[in-house]
Design an enzyme around this catalytic site. Structure first.
Site, PDB file in Angstrom:
ATOM      1  N   TYR A 106       0.851  -1.188   0.000  1.00  0.00           N
ATOM      2  CA  TYR A 106       0.000   0.000   0.000  1.00  0.00           C
ATOM      3  C   TYR A 106       0.891   1.243   0.000  1.00  0.00           C
ATOM      4  O   TYR A 106       0.612   2.226  -0.674  1.00  0.00           O
ATOM      5  CB  TYR A 106      -0.906   0.000   1.233  1.00  0.00           C
ATOM      6  CG  TYR A 106      -1.876  -1.147   1.253  1.00  0.00           C
ATOM      7  CD1 TYR A 106      -3.106  -1.041   0.590  1.00  0.00           C
ATOM      8  CD2 TYR A 106      -1.578  -2.347   1.882  1.00  0.00           C
ATOM      9  CE1 TYR A 106      -4.006  -2.097   0.577  1.00  0.00           C
ATOM     10  CE2 TYR A 106      -2.467  -3.405   1.878  1.00  0.00           C
ATOM     11  CZ  TYR A 106      -3.672  -3.283   1.224  1.00  0.00           C
ATOM     12  OH  TYR A 106      -4.554  -4.336   1.204  1.00  0.00           O
ATOM     13  N   ARG A 133      -2.536   4.934   3.924  1.00  0.00           N
ATOM     14  CA  ARG A 133      -3.775   4.475   4.543  1.00  0.00           C
ATOM     15  C   ARG A 133      -4.966   4.758   3.634  1.00  0.00           C
ATOM     16  O   ARG A 133      -5.900   3.976   3.531  1.00  0.00           O
ATOM     17  CB  ARG A 133      -3.978   5.147   5.889  1.00  0.00           C
ATOM     18  CG  ARG A 133      -5.116   4.532   6.637  1.00  0.00           C
ATOM     19  CD  ARG A 133      -5.042   4.816   8.126  1.00  0.00           C
ATOM     20  NE  ARG A 133      -6.028   4.023   8.834  1.00  0.00           N
ATOM     21  CZ  ARG A 133      -6.230   4.126  10.124  1.00  0.00           C
ATOM     22  NH1 ARG A 133      -5.525   4.953  10.830  1.00  0.00           N
ATOM     23  NH2 ARG A 133      -7.142   3.378  10.695  1.00  0.00           N
ATOM     24  N   ASN A 191     -12.999  -0.802  -4.420  1.00  0.00           N
ATOM     25  CA  ASN A 191     -12.609  -1.012  -5.812  1.00  0.00           C
ATOM     26  C   ASN A 191     -13.789  -1.465  -6.656  1.00  0.00           C
ATOM     27  O   ASN A 191     -14.237  -2.599  -6.529  1.00  0.00           O
ATOM     28  CB  ASN A 191     -11.496  -2.067  -5.861  1.00  0.00           C
ATOM     29  CG  ASN A 191     -11.160  -2.470  -7.280  1.00  0.00           C
ATOM     30  OD1 ASN A 191     -11.503  -1.766  -8.230  1.00  0.00           O
ATOM     31  ND2 ASN A 191     -10.498  -3.595  -7.420  1.00  0.00           N
ATOM     32  N   CYS A 208      -6.421  -5.885  -7.361  1.00  0.00           N
ATOM     33  CA  CYS A 208      -6.145  -5.338  -6.037  1.00  0.00           C
ATOM     34  C   CYS A 208      -5.663  -6.402  -5.052  1.00  0.00           C
ATOM     35  O   CYS A 208      -5.169  -6.076  -3.988  1.00  0.00           O
ATOM     36  CB  CYS A 208      -7.379  -4.638  -5.498  1.00  0.00           C
ATOM     37  SG  CYS A 208      -8.855  -5.645  -5.513  1.00  0.00           S
ATOM     38  N   HIS A 209      -5.805  -7.672  -5.410  1.00  0.00           N
ATOM     39  CA  HIS A 209      -5.335  -8.722  -4.501  1.00  0.00           C
ATOM     40  C   HIS A 209      -3.812  -8.782  -4.445  1.00  0.00           C
ATOM     41  O   HIS A 209      -3.246  -9.438  -3.592  1.00  0.00           O
ATOM     42  CB  HIS A 209      -5.891 -10.075  -4.944  1.00  0.00           C
ATOM     43  CG  HIS A 209      -5.456 -10.485  -6.302  1.00  0.00           C
ATOM     44  ND1 HIS A 209      -6.076 -10.021  -7.449  1.00  0.00           N
ATOM     45  CD2 HIS A 209      -4.456 -11.289  -6.703  1.00  0.00           C
ATOM     46  CE1 HIS A 209      -5.457 -10.540  -8.497  1.00  0.00           C
ATOM     47  NE2 HIS A 209      -4.469 -11.309  -8.083  1.00  0.00           N
ATOM     48  N   SER A 219       3.190  -3.744   4.181  1.00  0.00           N
ATOM     49  CA  SER A 219       4.644  -3.526   4.158  1.00  0.00           C
ATOM     50  C   SER A 219       5.397  -4.550   4.978  1.00  0.00           C
ATOM     51  O   SER A 219       6.550  -4.842   4.713  1.00  0.00           O
ATOM     52  CB  SER A 219       4.979  -2.130   4.679  1.00  0.00           C
ATOM     53  OG  SER A 219       4.641  -1.167   3.721  1.00  0.00           O
ATOM     54  N   GLU A 238      -0.940 -17.416  -8.734  1.00  0.00           N
ATOM     55  CA  GLU A 238      -0.227 -16.587  -9.702  1.00  0.00           C
ATOM     56  C   GLU A 238       1.283 -16.735  -9.555  1.00  0.00           C
ATOM     57  O   GLU A 238       2.056 -16.142 -10.290  1.00  0.00           O
ATOM     58  CB  GLU A 238      -0.611 -15.114  -9.522  1.00  0.00           C
ATOM     59  CG  GLU A 238      -2.059 -14.821  -9.880  1.00  0.00           C
ATOM     60  CD  GLU A 238      -2.376 -13.334  -9.741  1.00  0.00           C
ATOM     61  OE1 GLU A 238      -1.562 -12.611  -9.146  1.00  0.00           O
ATOM     62  OE2 GLU A 238      -3.437 -12.930 -10.237  1.00  0.00           O
TER      63      GLU A 238
END
Length: 110
Positions: free
Chosen positions: A47, A61, A70, A78-79, A84, A107
């Site tokens: 993010y 945030r 989304n 977005c997956h 972090s 993936e």
DNA sequence: CAGGTGACATGAG
DNA sequence: ACTCATGCCACCT
């Protein structure tokens, strides 16, 4: 009408942008989604990283806030956005973080 | 205009 | 390694 409640299917970039405008999304929201869209299959981003890349280094945030609604899933991957600290993070689509993990595994991102 | 909210980050304990 | 508190930002009500 709130952009967050309108699921839309788009395959081309021009159409995607047009749809975003139509939804009245802010520049920040559009930037976040377009940036997430660049993450290649088998890759992941954080993010924070997304925030930095769109020129809002401290808005990590808020990035989560955008992805939470989304409207373009699964066209916007977005997956592939995780925390972090390496943990999986949340996922509002069906299946939650569990499904998110599965997608990443399938993936080859893990 | 004033709170409230949350798919986060980071440091302290 | 884990939990808790605090800081941050854009958006919603």
């Amino acid at each position: 009408m709130r952009a967050s409640n309108i699921p839309v299917s788009v395959r081309s970039l021009p159409k995607l942008k047009a749809a975003m405008d139509k939804l009245g999304m802010t520049d920040f929201q559009k930037a976040v989604l377009l940036e997430v869209r660049r993450i290649h299959k088998g890759d992941t981003a954080t993010y924070k990283r997304i925030a930095e890349r769109i020129g809002h280094p401290k808005a990590y945030r808020a990035v989560g806030t955008v992805l939470r609604n989304n409207p373009f899933a699964p066209f916007i991957p977005c997956h592939r956005v995780i925390r972090s600290d390496g943990s999986i993070g949340n996922y509002s689509a069906r299946g939650g973080s569990k499904a998110k993990l599965k997608l990443l595994e399938s993936e080859g991102a893990l």
